[in-house]
Design a protein around this motif. Structure first.
Motif, mmCIF file in Angstrom:
data_model
loop_
_atom_site.group_PDB
_atom_site.id
_atom_site.type_symbol
_atom_site.label_atom_id
_atom_site.label_comp_id
_atom_site.label_asym_id
_atom_site.label_seq_id
_atom_site.Cartn_x
_atom_site.Cartn_y
_atom_site.Cartn_z
ATOM 1 N N MET A 1 0.839 -1.197 0.000
ATOM 2 C CA MET A 1 0.000 0.000 0.000
ATOM 3 C C MET A 1 0.875 1.248 0.000
ATOM 4 O O MET A 1 1.831 1.334 0.772
ATOM 5 N N ARG A 2 0.561 2.183 -0.863
ATOM 6 C CA ARG A 2 1.217 3.488 -0.871
ATOM 7 C C ARG A 2 0.300 4.476 -0.154
ATOM 8 O O ARG A 2 -0.878 4.613 -0.507
ATOM 9 N N ALA A 3 0.841 5.154 0.855
ATOM 10 C CA ALA A 3 0.021 6.004 1.710
ATOM 11 C C ALA A 3 0.487 7.451 1.672
ATOM 12 O O ALA A 3 1.693 7.735 1.639
ATOM 13 N N LEU A 4 -0.480 8.347 1.701
ATOM 14 C CA LEU A 4 -0.237 9.783 1.725
ATOM 15 C C LEU A 4 -0.759 10.305 3.059
ATOM 16 O O LEU A 4 -1.877 9.967 3.472
ATOM 17 N N ILE A 5 0.049 11.122 3.756
ATOM 18 C CA ILE A 5 -0.359 11.656 5.055
ATOM 19 C C ILE A 5 -0.275 13.173 5.035
ATOM 20 O O ILE A 5 0.774 13.748 4.722
ATOM 21 N N PHE A 6 -1.372 13.823 5.379
ATOM 22 C CA PHE A 6 -1.393 15.263 5.604
ATOM 23 C C PHE A 6 -1.418 15.503 7.115
ATOM 24 O O PHE A 6 -2.138 14.838 7.842
ATOM 25 N N GLY A 7 -0.628 16.467 7.573
ATOM 26 C CA GLY A 7 -0.600 16.766 9.003
ATOM 27 C C GLY A 7 0.229 15.784 9.801
ATOM 28 O O GLY A 7 -0.096 15.484 10.954
ATOM 29 N N ALA A 8 1.328 15.314 9.239
ATOM 30 C CA ALA A 8 2.139 14.287 9.903
ATOM 31 C C ALA A 8 2.954 14.820 11.071
ATOM 32 O O ALA A 8 3.596 14.040 11.781
ATOM 33 N N THR A 9 2.948 16.138 11.309
ATOM 34 C CA THR A 9 3.673 16.681 12.454
ATOM 35 C C THR A 9 2.772 16.837 13.674
ATOM 36 O O THR A 9 3.256 17.113 14.768
ATOM 37 N N GLY A 10 1.456 16.684 13.507
ATOM 38 C CA GLY A 10 0.533 16.756 14.638
ATOM 39 C C GLY A 10 0.484 15.453 15.410
ATOM 40 O O GLY A 10 1.086 14.449 15.017
ATOM 41 N N MET A 11 -0.277 15.438 16.504
ATOM 42 C CA MET A 11 -0.286 14.262 17.369
ATOM 43 C C MET A 11 -0.843 13.034 16.647
ATOM 44 O O MET A 11 -0.232 11.959 16.682
ATOM 45 N N VAL A 12 -1.984 13.172 15.986
ATOM 46 C CA VAL A 12 -2.548 12.034 15.269
ATOM 47 C C VAL A 12 -1.675 11.676 14.076
ATOM 48 O O VAL A 12 -1.384 10.505 13.820
ATOM 49 N N GLY A 13 -1.232 12.688 13.336
ATOM 50 C CA GLY A 13 -0.389 12.433 12.177
ATOM 51 C C GLY A 13 0.914 11.744 12.526
ATOM 52 O O GLY A 13 1.379 10.856 11.798
ATOM 53 N N GLN A 14 1.529 12.122 13.641
ATOM 54 C CA GLN A 14 2.753 11.453 14.092
ATOM 55 C C GLN A 14 2.497 9.967 14.329
ATOM 56 O O GLN A 14 3.316 9.110 13.973
ATOM 57 N N SER A 15 1.351 9.667 14.929
ATOM 58 C CA SER A 15 1.021 8.270 15.240
ATOM 59 C C SER A 15 0.736 7.475 13.974
ATOM 60 O O SER A 15 1.167 6.317 13.848
ATOM 61 N N VAL A 16 0.018 8.089 13.036
ATOM 62 C CA VAL A 16 -0.264 7.405 11.772
ATOM 63 C C VAL A 16 1.037 7.157 11.011
ATOM 64 O O VAL A 16 1.254 6.070 10.459
ATOM 65 N N LEU A 17 1.914 8.148 11.000
ATOM 66 C CA LEU A 17 3.204 7.981 10.324
ATOM 67 C C LEU A 17 3.992 6.843 10.961
ATOM 68 O O LEU A 17 4.559 5.990 10.254
ATOM 69 N N ARG A 18 4.038 6.802 12.274
ATOM 70 C CA ARG A 18 4.765 5.734 12.967
ATOM 71 C C ARG A 18 4.230 4.363 12.574
ATOM 72 O O ARG A 18 5.003 3.450 12.250
ATOM 73 N N GLU A 19 2.913 4.202 12.596
ATOM 74 C CA GLU A 19 2.323 2.903 12.275
ATOM 75 C C GLU A 19 2.540 2.524 10.812
ATOM 76 O O GLU A 19 2.767 1.352 10.491
ATOM 77 N N CYS A 20 2.476 3.498 9.927
ATOM 78 C CA CYS A 20 2.727 3.214 8.507
ATOM 79 C C CYS A 20 4.157 2.747 8.283
ATOM 80 O O CYS A 20 4.405 1.811 7.510
ATOM 81 N N LEU A 21 5.102 3.395 8.946
ATOM 82 C CA LEU A 21 6.502 3.018 8.766
ATOM 83 C C LEU A 21 6.792 1.653 9.364
ATOM 84 O O LEU A 21 7.653 0.917 8.864
#
Length: 227
Positions: A1-21
């Protein structure tokens, strides 16, 4: 899956980025924001884009994605409805319109909040604007659109909100959060649980398109092999 994240520096975005990686099923993660996250990872590519209302300059980099996690947001305190709408409504709709055209098979997962007003006519400004945003996104021609409405999010793995008001609030309530979470579990979720639930929704969908805190907790799937 290729994923795009907007707001990756915020609290939720940081968590989504961590889980994606961490997730082996995610092959590439691209973040879009006014500033970079400062992280480095073989799967991560960051696009620093100052104008989040206009994507014409970077359209060539926005095709071929399976999922978008839109985590950008702001506190409404002290803001006029027009200014709050510009960030909470106009920016996500500008991104969604471009992405729907370039990625019709994409699943779009949007962070809203418990209490959002789907009628768009209530007395509470932030809830009214979020409800209007939700309704507009649900009409977009993606493969799937899911609205995530967390109530109280307990930060995990060191993530912190970029909003000063929220940071102060979390510092004050953190010692008593476990007590309230035991008493009212349906209104609480962790940032890790939230992010995992969003990934689950992106992969396989969900029984309904608007997901409250209870739904989020049920959707998060435990993983024993990650740290």
């Amino acid at each position: 899956m290729r994923a795009l994240i907007f707001g990756a520096t915020g609290m939720v975005g940081q968590s989504v980025l961590r889980e994606c990686l961490l997730d082996p099923e995610v092959s590439e993660v691209v973040t879009i924001g006014r500033s970079a996250t400062g992280q480095e990872h073989a799967k991560l590519r960051e696009i620093v884009h100052p104008d989040l209302g206009d994507y014409s300059a970077i359209e060539g980099e926005l095709s071929g994605f399976d999922a978008c996690f839109f985590c950008l947001g702001i506190a409404s305190a002290g803001m006029s409805e027009a200014d709050y709408s510009q960030i909470t409504h106009d920016i996500p709709l500008a991104a969604a319109q471009v992405l729907a055209r370039l990625n019709p098979a994409m699943t779009f997962v949007h962070i809203s909040a418990a209490g959002a007003d789907s009628s768009e006519s209530g007395r509470i400004m932030w809830a009214r604007v979020k409800g209007r945003t939700e309704n507009a996104l649900l009409r977009m021609p993606f493969k799937g659109v899911y609205i995530i409405r967390p109530a109280v999010i307990r930060p995990t793995h060191g993530v912190r909100s970029r909003t000063r008001l929220y940071r102060i609030l979390y510092d004050v309530i953190t010692p008593v959060l476990p007590v309230f979470e035991r008493l009212l579990p349906r209104y609480f979720t962790s940032s890790e649980t939230l992010a995992r639930a969003m990934l689950t929704v992106a992969r396989q969908g969900a029984p309904k398109r608007v997901l409250e805190s209870d739904d989020i907790n049920r959707l998060s799937r435990p993983t024993d092999t990650r740290t």
